[in-house]
Design an enzyme around this catalytic site. Structure first.
Site, PDB file in Angstrom:
ATOM      1  CB  ALA A   1      30.728  20.522 -76.206  1.00  0.00           C
TER       2      ALA A   1
ATOM      3  N   GLY B   1      27.117  17.223 -77.433  1.00  0.00           N
ATOM      4  CA  GLY B   1      27.639  17.627 -78.743  1.00  0.00           C
ATOM      5  C   GLY B   1      28.031  16.445 -79.614  1.00  0.00           C
TER       6      GLY B   1
ATOM      7  CD  GLU C   1      24.040  19.446 -79.740  1.00  0.00           C
ATOM      8  OE1 GLU C   1      25.112  19.636 -79.143  1.00  0.00           O
ATOM      9  OE2 GLU C   1      23.131  20.277 -79.795  1.00  0.00           O
TER      10      GLU C   1
ATOM     11  CD  GLU D   1      23.799  18.738 -74.257  1.00  0.00           C
ATOM     12  OE1 GLU D   1      23.108  17.740 -73.946  1.00  0.00           O
ATOM     13  OE2 GLU D   1      24.395  18.831 -75.340  1.00  0.00           O
TER      14      GLU D   1
END
Ligand code: HXC
Length: 260
Positions: A66, A111, A114, A134
């Site tokens: 992300a 992300g 993910e 993260e």
């Protein structure tokens, strides 16, 4: 449809959806997530498409996570909303009737991993690096990673990856069951498209129902999953494709499926 951060190219019922933001290693900001949601919807209802291959632009990254620069100043509420926005994309892929294959060509971090885990299965390049950094940023995975990884490989390996934030290579990811197969970088996309074409060549209704049975069955106790599978199995006997598929076998010819 026009996208600022995505490319879509369709050949013989296989759409290649590329996250195209290489200057930021294809990091997922809100705009990319919105576009992915729209693109997946477009592909789901495009009758020219039967299977999707999802990849990242450039040599270096699938998706490096992300967008940290966008997240840096978020409030708690904005962080929550951002996580849910990404989760919508993962759920959209899970709910789609059409399979989505991830072709992980480089970094798949946070992300980005993910996003790959949200696909139906993952092929990776020998150069790929997968991880959940993260915790090094003071956060946790938020696009479904804690749930999808632990369901896929069990909590112990998921714990190790998520607690340490360390990256693993493609071969280890394969031996852990995250990646189905590893290819030379120059072969990856062709191999993913080859498998996508093989899936596109069989009955799409069967594929869609199998995806439904597996994805939804995983959220059920086994007996309910068995019951759900039998119901979907029965429904397929009301389709022309089931009659055609079995008649073709008996008549020793290739089935001409109509997706009806
Ligand atoms: C924003 C990113 C980015 C990211 C890379 N870039 N990753 N921008 N968000 N996740 C940008 C860099 O700032 C840089 O832009 C450009 O891409 C090239 O990256 P470099 O760092 O210069 O490349 P390199 O030195 O080769 O290192 C590659 C890397 C590193 C190891 C992948 O970029 C990296 O560690 N990226 C962050 C990975 C990460 O922590 N991902 C998880 C994010 S959290 P400029 O303009 O500076 O040159 C997450 C949470 C998900 O994903 C859940 C949310 C709810």
């Amino acid at each position: 449809m026009e996208y600022k951060n995505l490319l879509i190219e369709t050949t013989d019922a296989v759409a290649t959806l590329t996250v195209n933001r290489p200057q930021a290693l294809n990091a997922l900001n809100s705009e990319v997530l919105d576009e992915l949601g729209r693109a997946l919807y477009q592909l789901e209802y495009d009758s020219a498409v039967k299977v999707v291959v999802l990849t990242g632009a450039g040599e270096k990254a699938f998706v490096a996570g992300a967008d940290i620069k966008e997240m840096a100043d978020m409030s708690s509420y904005e962080g929550h909303r951002f996580a849910v926005k990404g989760q919508h994309v993962m759920m959209a892929m899970e709910k789609m009737k059409k399979p989505v294959i991830a072709a992980v060509n480089g970094f798949a971090l946070g992300g980005g991993l993910e996003l790959a885990l949200g696909c139906d299965f993952i092929y990776a390049s020998q150069k790929a690096k997968l991880g959940f950094p993260e915790v090094t940023l003071g956060i946790i995975p938020g696009f479904g990673g804690t749930q999808n990884l632990s369901r896929l490989i069990g909590p112990n390996k998921a714990n190790e990856m998520i607690f340490t934030g360390r990256m693993i290579g493609a071969e280890k990811a394969c031996s852990w069951g995250i990646v189905n197969e590893v290819f030379a970088p120059e072969e990856l996309l062709d191999k993913a498209r080859e498998t996508a074409a093989a899936i596109a060549g069989v009955g799409s209704l069967g594929v869609a129902y199998a995806k439904d049975a597996i994805a939804n069955g995983l959220n059920m106790v086994k007996e309910d999953g068995f019951r759900y599978e039998a119901s979907l199995f029965g429904v397929l006997f009301a389709t022309e494709d089931q009659k055609e598929g079995m008649a073709a076998f008996v008549e020793k010819r290739k089935a001409a499926f109509k997706n009806r």
